[in-house]
Design a protein around this motif. Structure first.
Motif, PDB file in Angstrom:
ATOM      1  N   THR A 193      39.836  59.490  25.930  1.00 22.21           N
ATOM      2  CA  THR A 193      38.434  59.582  26.012  1.00 22.21           C
ATOM      3  C   THR A 193      37.976  58.634  27.180  1.00 22.21           C
ATOM      4  N   LEU A 194      36.981  59.248  28.099  1.00 20.33           N
ATOM      5  CA  LEU A 194      36.554  58.545  29.251  1.00 20.33           C
ATOM      6  C   LEU A 194      35.303  57.735  28.527  1.00 20.33           C
ATOM      7  N   ASN A 195      34.888  56.594  28.990  1.00 19.56           N
ATOM      8  CA  ASN A 195      33.614  56.076  28.817  1.00 19.56           C
ATOM      9  C   ASN A 195      33.099  55.675  30.192  1.00 19.56           C
ATOM     10  N   THR A 196      32.232  56.610  30.639  1.00 18.33           N
ATOM     11  CA  THR A 196      31.599  56.611  31.926  1.00 18.33           C
ATOM     12  C   THR A 196      30.232  56.000  31.950  1.00 18.33           C
ATOM     13  N   GLY A 197      29.847  55.187  30.878  1.00 19.14           N
ATOM     14  CA  GLY A 197      28.643  54.708  30.756  1.00 19.14           C
ATOM     15  C   GLY A 197      28.623  53.421  31.199  1.00 19.14           C
ATOM     16  N   ARG A 198      27.539  52.755  30.847  1.00 21.71           N
ATOM     17  CA  ARG A 198      27.430  51.142  31.846  1.00 21.71           C
ATOM     18  C   ARG A 198      28.386  50.269  30.940  1.00 21.71           C
ATOM     19  N   VAL A 199      29.090  49.557  31.968  1.00 18.42           N
ATOM     20  CA  VAL A 199      29.778  48.502  31.344  1.00 18.42           C
ATOM     21  C   VAL A 199      29.197  47.338  31.785  1.00 18.42           C
ATOM     22  N   ARG A 200      29.560  46.098  31.202  1.00 16.32           N
ATOM     23  CA  ARG A 200      28.668  44.676  31.265  1.00 16.32           C
ATOM     24  C   ARG A 200      29.738  43.619  31.679  1.00 16.32           C
ATOM     25  N   VAL A 201      29.170  42.801  32.566  1.00 21.20           N
ATOM     26  CA  VAL A 201      29.948  41.598  32.777  1.00 21.20           C
ATOM     27  C   VAL A 201      30.134  40.888  31.625  1.00 21.20           C
ATOM     28  N   GLY A 202      31.101  40.185  31.351  1.00 24.98           N
ATOM     29  CA  GLY A 202      31.666  39.703  30.005  1.00 24.98           C
ATOM     30  C   GLY A 202      32.197  40.304  28.970  1.00 24.98           C
ATOM     31  N   GLN A 203      32.150  41.749  29.039  1.00 20.57           N
ATOM     32  CA  GLN A 203      32.771  42.771  28.227  1.00 20.57           C
ATOM     33  C   GLN A 203      34.263  42.506  28.123  1.00 20.57           C
ATOM     34  N   ARG A 204      34.817  42.681  26.986  1.00 24.64           N
ATOM     35  CA  ARG A 204      36.268  42.378  26.956  1.00 24.64           C
ATOM     36  C   ARG A 204      37.063  43.817  27.266  1.00 24.64           C
ATOM     37  N   VAL A 205      38.196  43.555  27.895  1.00 25.95           N
ATOM     38  CA  VAL A 205      38.973  44.793  28.464  1.00 25.95           C
ATOM     39  C   VAL A 205      40.275  44.475  28.116  1.00 25.95           C
TER      40      VAL A 205
ATOM     41  N   GLU B  86      44.940  41.242  28.441  1.00 21.52           N
ATOM     42  CA  GLU B  86      43.664  41.187  27.842  1.00 21.52           C
ATOM     43  C   GLU B  86      42.857  40.178  28.890  1.00 21.52           C
ATOM     44  N   GLY B  87      41.567  40.741  28.926  1.00 20.07           N
ATOM     45  CA  GLY B  87      40.759  40.082  29.983  1.00 20.07           C
ATOM     46  C   GLY B  87      39.143  40.433  29.780  1.00 20.07           C
ATOM     47  N   LEU B  88      38.148  39.842  30.496  1.00 21.44           N
ATOM     48  CA  LEU B  88      36.776  40.043  30.758  1.00 21.44           C
ATOM     49  C   LEU B  88      36.836  41.010  31.868  1.00 21.44           C
ATOM     50  N   ILE B  89      35.370  41.714  31.849  1.00 20.34           N
ATOM     51  CA  ILE B  89      34.979  42.181  33.171  1.00 20.34           C
ATOM     52  C   ILE B  89      34.188  41.052  33.782  1.00 20.34           C
ATOM     53  N   SER B  90      34.775  40.422  35.082  1.00 17.04           N
ATOM     54  CA  SER B  90      34.365  39.344  35.816  1.00 17.04           C
ATOM     55  C   SER B  90      33.070  39.659  36.625  1.00 17.04           C
ATOM     56  N   SER B  91      33.001  40.809  37.181  1.00 19.90           N
ATOM     57  CA  SER B  91      31.955  41.311  38.075  1.00 19.90           C
ATOM     58  C   SER B  91      31.958  42.540  38.153  1.00 19.90           C
TER      59      SER B  91
ATOM     60  N   ILE C 100      35.257  47.649  39.345  1.00 19.15           N
ATOM     61  CA  ILE C 100      35.342  46.868  38.010  1.00 19.15           C
ATOM     62  C   ILE C 100      36.237  45.578  38.141  1.00 19.15           C
ATOM     63  N   GLN C 101      35.701  44.435  38.493  1.00 20.30           N
ATOM     64  CA  GLN C 101      36.575  43.037  38.749  1.00 20.30           C
ATOM     65  C   GLN C 101      36.604  42.764  37.414  1.00 20.30           C
ATOM     66  N   THR C 102      38.065  42.083  37.146  1.00 15.83           N
ATOM     67  CA  THR C 102      38.446  41.682  35.636  1.00 15.83           C
ATOM     68  C   THR C 102      39.418  40.787  35.810  1.00 15.83           C
ATOM     69  N   SER C 103      39.380  39.998  34.503  1.00 19.92           N
ATOM     70  CA  SER C 103      40.493  38.985  34.632  1.00 19.92           C
ATOM     71  C   SER C 103      41.850  39.467  33.695  1.00 19.92           C
ATOM     72  N   ALA C 104      41.779  40.611  33.615  1.00 19.67           N
ATOM     73  CA  ALA C 104      42.934  41.429  32.708  1.00 19.67           C
ATOM     74  C   ALA C 104      43.771  41.348  33.783  1.00 19.67           C
ATOM     75  N   GLY C 105      45.149  40.919  33.787  1.00 21.94           N
ATOM     76  CA  GLY C 105      45.796  40.817  34.699  1.00 21.94           C
ATOM     77  C   GLY C 105      46.612  42.200  35.248  1.00 21.94           C
TER      78      GLY C 105
ATOM     79  N   GLU D  74      44.508  35.794  46.288  1.00 19.47           N
ATOM     80  CA  GLU D  74      43.961  34.703  46.967  1.00 19.47           C
ATOM     81  C   GLU D  74      43.346  33.764  45.807  1.00 19.47           C
ATOM     82  N   GLY D  75      43.313  34.199  44.663  1.00 20.17           N
ATOM     83  CA  GLY D  75      42.631  33.187  43.620  1.00 20.17           C
ATOM     84  C   GLY D  75      42.520  34.107  42.333  1.00 20.17           C
ATOM     85  N   PRO D  76      42.386  33.347  41.225  1.00 18.22           N
ATOM     86  CA  PRO D  76      42.500  34.075  39.974  1.00 18.22           C
ATOM     87  C   PRO D  76      41.672  34.992  39.696  1.00 18.22           C
ATOM     88  N   ASN D  77      41.729  36.004  38.736  1.00 18.04           N
ATOM     89  CA  ASN D  77      40.719  36.828  38.283  1.00 18.04           C
ATOM     90  C   ASN D  77      40.386  38.198  39.366  1.00 18.04           C
TER      91      ASN D  77
END
Length: 365
Positions: free
Chosen positions: A112-124, A139-144, A154-159, A186-189
């Protein structure tokens, strides 16, 4: 005025908050979503493996993945629950690095596609097959959210690591919010995914481009976009576009050269060198790549490597005045005075004004 109990109950019900879907546990997310994630292997014309990545079932017998996962492949195979299937390319949007492949007889549930708005800080949660391993959950968060062409990476901290390209990024309800695409070491996340809205557009055909001929070559499209950004002196855009280009077309010598030029133009010579090295790896007869590599070594006072690269450039284009000048500068840095004199004499024959400049700077009385 008397009370109307039934009406009060209806009003209270109307004002009550709508139920919110409960977040699923990581175990539930993996159990649900992993059924729709596959491993993709690609092969050259002789059957040798050349790449491996992931794919997500987004329609019946149809997978969505990154174009760079299947780029250059003569044949494809898909592995789902230890079953192997033959596959063929379908729709593609190379500029967005989003491709689809057709897998006849694949019996797997579509996400199922979620094409709606995603938020910084959202768990993914990211599900892919890193380093050729079985499906893995991180597991991680949406970073930016990074703007690009009216949408957002979508930038994420999920590896996300090698082999994870083309996998899925899921929300806490198990819905697909993106296709894992790349990471920057070059850096984390610094892990990125393509938004699910692009998948919907590709499936609707609004931006889909067939992989068949009759269209502007992909290299030419990317070169035009980089050239437009350079003409506007929008250097961050030049760097960003060049980085995307090499991710989409990792064996394009022109893409690597443009990335090297972008780093050089933004005063990052140490990052330009690996890009130029990749350019000459894929096209050993590229004068511009060898010359710019030599010039960059020269700027870093690495004279021996500058000499080697500039000699390669002059092998391709003998008598090129600027390459000859730079070779002489590298000889000067090495203290090779006889070689400097030879270069000066050659410049006097092929470009007297440039020879005068060279003499003023490097020829000592």
């Amino acid at each position: 005025m008397g009370r109307i109990p039934g009406l009060m109950v209806l009003i209270a019900a109307a004002l009550a908050p709508l139920p919110v879907a409960a977040a699923k546990s990581p175990e539930q997310i993996f159990e649900q979503a992993s059924q729709s994630v596959v491993v993709i292997n690609t092969f050259d014309g002789e059957g040798n493996p050349i790449n491996q990545g992931g794919g997500v079932v987004t329609a019946r017998e149809l997978l969505t993945t990154n174009c760079h996962v299947i780029e250059g492949a003569a044949s494809l195979e898909v592995i789902h629950r230890q079953q192997v299937y033959a596959a063929t390319p379908a729709a593609a949007n190379v500029e967005r690095d989003l491709c689809q492949i057709r897998v006849p007889q694949l019996n797997a549930p579509r996400v199922t596609l979620n094409t709606g708005r995603v938020r910084v800080g959202q768990r993914v949660y990211a599900i892919g097959a890193p380093e050729g391993l079985e499906l893995t959950l991180t597991e991680g968060l949406i970073s930016s959210l990074r703007e690009f062409e009216g949408s957002q990476y979508i930038q994420t901290s999920a590896g996300i690591s090698l082999g994870s390209s083309g996998g899925g990024l899921f929300d806490t309800e198990g819905r697909l919010i993106g296709i894992t695409a790349f990471f920057v070491g070059e850096g984390p996340n610094l892990n990125f995914a393509l938004p699910a809205a692009w998948i919907a557009e590709l499936e609707r055909g609004t931006r889909a481009k067939a992989a068949a001929g009759g269209q502007e070559p992909a290299d030419a499209r990317w070169a035009r976009r980089v050239s437009d950004a350079r003409a506007k002196k929008d250097w961050p855009a030049v760097v960003s576009l060049s980085q995307q280009w090499v991710r989409v077309m990792p064996k394009s010598a022109r893409a690597w050269r443009e990335l090297g030029d972008a780093y050089a133009a933004t005063n990052r010579p140490r990052r330009a060198i690996p890009a130029y090295q990749q350019a000459v790896r894929y096209d050993g007869d590229s004068f511009d790549a060898w010359h710019n590599l030599g010039w960059t070594y020269l700027a870093l006072n690495q004279y021996d490597r500058a000499i080697e690269s500039l000699q390669e450039a002059l092998r391709i284009s003998p008598g090129h005045a600027r390459a000859t000048y730079n070779l002489g500068a590298a000889y000067f840095g090495q203290g090779l005075r006889d070689k400097v004199q030879e270069v000066h004499a050659q410049l006097r024959r092929i470009d007297p004004p440039l020879a005068a400049q060279f003499a003023k700077r490097y020829v000592k009385p």
